[in-house]
Scaffold this active site. Structure first.
Site, PDB file in Angstrom:
ATOM      1  N   ARG A 102       0.832  -1.432  -0.016  1.00 62.37           N
ATOM      2  CA  ARG A 102       0.017   0.044   0.025  1.00 62.37           C
ATOM      3  C   ARG A 102       0.904   1.131  -0.048  1.00 62.37           C
ATOM      4  O   ARG A 102       1.690   1.597   1.048  1.00 62.37           O
ATOM      5  CB  ARG A 102      -0.848  -0.123   1.324  1.00 62.37           C
ATOM      6  N   HIS A 129      -7.365   0.824  -6.339  1.00 59.02           N
ATOM      7  CA  HIS A 129      -7.587   0.051  -4.962  1.00 59.02           C
ATOM      8  C   HIS A 129      -8.175  -1.459  -5.816  1.00 59.02           C
ATOM      9  O   HIS A 129      -9.311  -1.538  -5.359  1.00 59.02           O
ATOM     10  CB  HIS A 129      -8.428   0.575  -4.114  1.00 59.02           C
ATOM     11  N   GLN A 132     -10.072  -4.002  -3.374  1.00 59.08           N
ATOM     12  CA  GLN A 132     -11.330  -3.518  -2.857  1.00 59.08           C
ATOM     13  C   GLN A 132     -12.275  -3.668  -3.944  1.00 59.08           C
ATOM     14  O   GLN A 132     -13.408  -4.126  -3.737  1.00 59.08           O
ATOM     15  CB  GLN A 132     -11.407  -2.069  -2.472  1.00 59.08           C
ATOM     16  N   ASP A 221     -17.331   6.980  -0.819  1.00 57.36           N
ATOM     17  CA  ASP A 221     -15.961   6.674  -0.037  1.00 57.36           C
ATOM     18  C   ASP A 221     -15.831   8.119   0.649  1.00 57.36           C
ATOM     19  O   ASP A 221     -16.521   9.173   0.200  1.00 57.36           O
ATOM     20  CB  ASP A 221     -14.977   6.495  -1.263  1.00 57.36           C
ATOM     21  N   CYS A 261     -16.192   1.287   0.839  1.00 60.15           N
ATOM     22  CA  CYS A 261     -15.087   0.617   1.055  1.00 60.15           C
ATOM     23  C   CYS A 261     -14.700   0.720   2.506  1.00 60.15           C
ATOM     24  O   CYS A 261     -13.852  -0.489   2.864  1.00 60.15           O
ATOM     25  CB  CYS A 261     -13.929   0.966   0.131  1.00 60.15           C
ATOM     26  N   ARG A 289     -13.217  -9.119   1.748  1.00 62.92           N
ATOM     27  CA  ARG A 289     -12.001  -8.698   1.045  1.00 62.92           C
ATOM     28  C   ARG A 289     -10.885  -9.623   1.258  1.00 62.92           C
ATOM     29  O   ARG A 289      -9.966 -10.098   0.655  1.00 62.92           O
ATOM     30  CB  ARG A 289     -11.426  -7.404   2.072  1.00 62.92           C
TER      31      ARG A 289
HETATM   32  N1  NVA Z   1     -10.206   6.684  -1.037  1.00 60.62           N
HETATM   33  C1  NVA Z   1      -9.803   5.982   0.043  1.00 60.62           C
HETATM   34  C2  NVA Z   1      -9.974   4.738   0.245  1.00 60.62           C
HETATM   35  C3  NVA Z   1      -9.666   4.109   1.633  1.00 60.62           C
HETATM   36  C4  NVA Z   1      -9.934   2.550   1.765  1.00 60.62           C
HETATM   37  C5  NVA Z   1      -8.335   6.510   0.280  1.00 60.62           C
HETATM   38  O1  NVA Z   1      -7.396   6.370  -0.422  1.00 60.62           O
HETATM   39  O2  NVA Z   1      -7.841   6.994   1.548  1.00 60.62           O
HETATM   40  N1   CP Z   2     -11.021  -0.588   2.497  1.00 56.25           N
HETATM   41  C1   CP Z   2      -9.884  -0.604   2.895  1.00 56.25           C
HETATM   42  O1   CP Z   2      -8.966  -0.573   2.137  1.00 56.25           O
HETATM   43  O2   CP Z   2      -9.681  -0.370   4.257  1.00 56.25           O
HETATM   44  P1   CP Z   2      -8.224  -0.160   5.211  1.00 56.25           P
HETATM   45  O3   CP Z   2      -7.858   1.260   4.558  1.00 56.25           O
HETATM   46  O4   CP Z   2      -8.582  -0.193   6.515  1.00 56.25           O
HETATM   47  O5   CP Z   2      -7.307  -1.267   4.811  1.00 56.25           O
END
Ligand code: NVA
Ligand code: CP
Length: 305
Positions: A102, A129, A132, A221, A261, A289
């Site tokens: 990530r 992502h 997801q 989101d 998500c 997930r």
């Molecule tokens: N758009 C959000 C998704 C988190 C799972 C982010 O990137 O923070």
């Molecule tokens: N939806 C998701 O990726 O959650 P986290 O940021 O908690 O991993």
């Protein structure tokens, strides 16, 4: 070496193979079957950003399948800062069997994959992502019994989640609407590719009441993603009319499922009432997930043999 970086790198047949595998692994997990796909194997999980679901679902899933997962948080390796991405990539390729990362910059996961001799899985970047959205479509399939030709309405920021929905829409037919403020549209190039693929109807809208009509699913989101939190107050004003609330969902004119998500910021992008409603399937998404990622890891280990 096959990686999992973008849904659009896969054919619809391959995506269905992963979804079917996820269904099988989910049933096995529910009775804690003895699954040993990753006995004596290890997964390196690199996190440059926070996480609850991604970390716990990958770690729990991989260990259930007989392997060992290592969590490397933002302060552990300093990827791209303390040590070059291409060096980390070759180093972990020697120790581990799968890498999940990530990261902020999407180019960094591309570089990680380029130098890796083990499969790399994208656990979210600023751009997309994919784990997801593979999970989301699996969850829609479970609830609706089909995934094709549904109207999916995304309400909010044209962010990484939207880019992965657009990648999916290049492969599986759907009516995909991204309803967002004018200055917060998704990446133009990605939208154009999704339109050019001629698989799905793609609409960019700025009118929530119009967009919601006949929606099978409404998805939202956070308005400020990780790395943008200092813009949260400013965005709150700009996005307020895009909030998913009970009234908006009622106006769809049909049964509409709610998806997110997570993590959700209640009473910002979604009301507490919608999160808790019987049409909200956010915890099914969160559970799935793990099953879908397990399927992705098994699929990659088979294909890379
Ligand atoms: N758009 C959000 C998704 C988190 C799972 C982010 O990137 O923070
Ligand atoms: N939806 C998701 O990726 O959650 P986290 O940021 O908690 O991993």
């Amino acid at each position: 070496m096959k990686h999992f970086l973008h849904i659009s790198d896969y054919s619809d047949t391959e995506l269905w193979e992963i979804l079917n595998l996820a269904k099988d692994l989910k049933a096995k997990f529910h009775h804690r079957a003895d699954v040993k796909h990753f006995k004596n194997r290890s997964l390196a999980m690199i996190f440059a950003k926070p996480s609850a679901r991604t970390r716990v679902s990958f770690e729990t899933g991989f260990e259930w399948m007989g392997g060992h997962a290592l969590f490397l948080g933002p302060n552990d390796i300093g990827i791209g800062k303390r040590e070059a991405i291409k060096d980390i990539s070759r180093l972990f390729s020697r120790y581990n069997d799968v890498m999940m990362a990530r990261l902020f910059d999407h180019e960094h996961i591309i570089e990680l994959a380029e130098y890796s001799t083990i499969p790399v899985i994208n656990g979210l970047t600023d751009y997309n992502h994919p784990c997801q959205i593979m999970t989301d479509i699996f969850t829609v399939w479970e609830h609706m019994g089909k995934i094709e030709k549904l109207k999916i309405v995304y309400m909010g920021d044209g962010n990484n989640i939207v880019h992965s929905w657009l990648h999916l829409a290049m492969k599986i037919p759907m009516d995909f609407v991204c309803c967002c403020p004018e200055d917060y549209t998704p990446d133009n190039g990605t939208v154009q590719k999704a339109i050019d693929a001629k698989i799905s109807n793609i609409t960019i809208s700025h009118d929530p009441q119009k967009a919601i009509q006949n929606a099978d699913v409404v998805y939202t989101d956070v308005w400020a993603s990780m790395g943008q939190k200092e813009e949260a107050l400013e965005r709150e004003k700009i996005f307020s009319s895009f909030q998913v609330n009970e009234e908006l969902i009622k106006n769809s004119g049909q049964k509409t499922l709610f998806m997110h998500c997570l993590p959700a910021e209640r009473d910002r992008e979604v009301t507490d009432g919608v999160m808790e409603a019987d049409y909200s399937i956010v915890f099914d998404q969160a559970e799935n997930r793990m099953h879908v990622q397990n399927a992705i890891m098994v699929y990659l280990s088979e294909k890379n043999k």
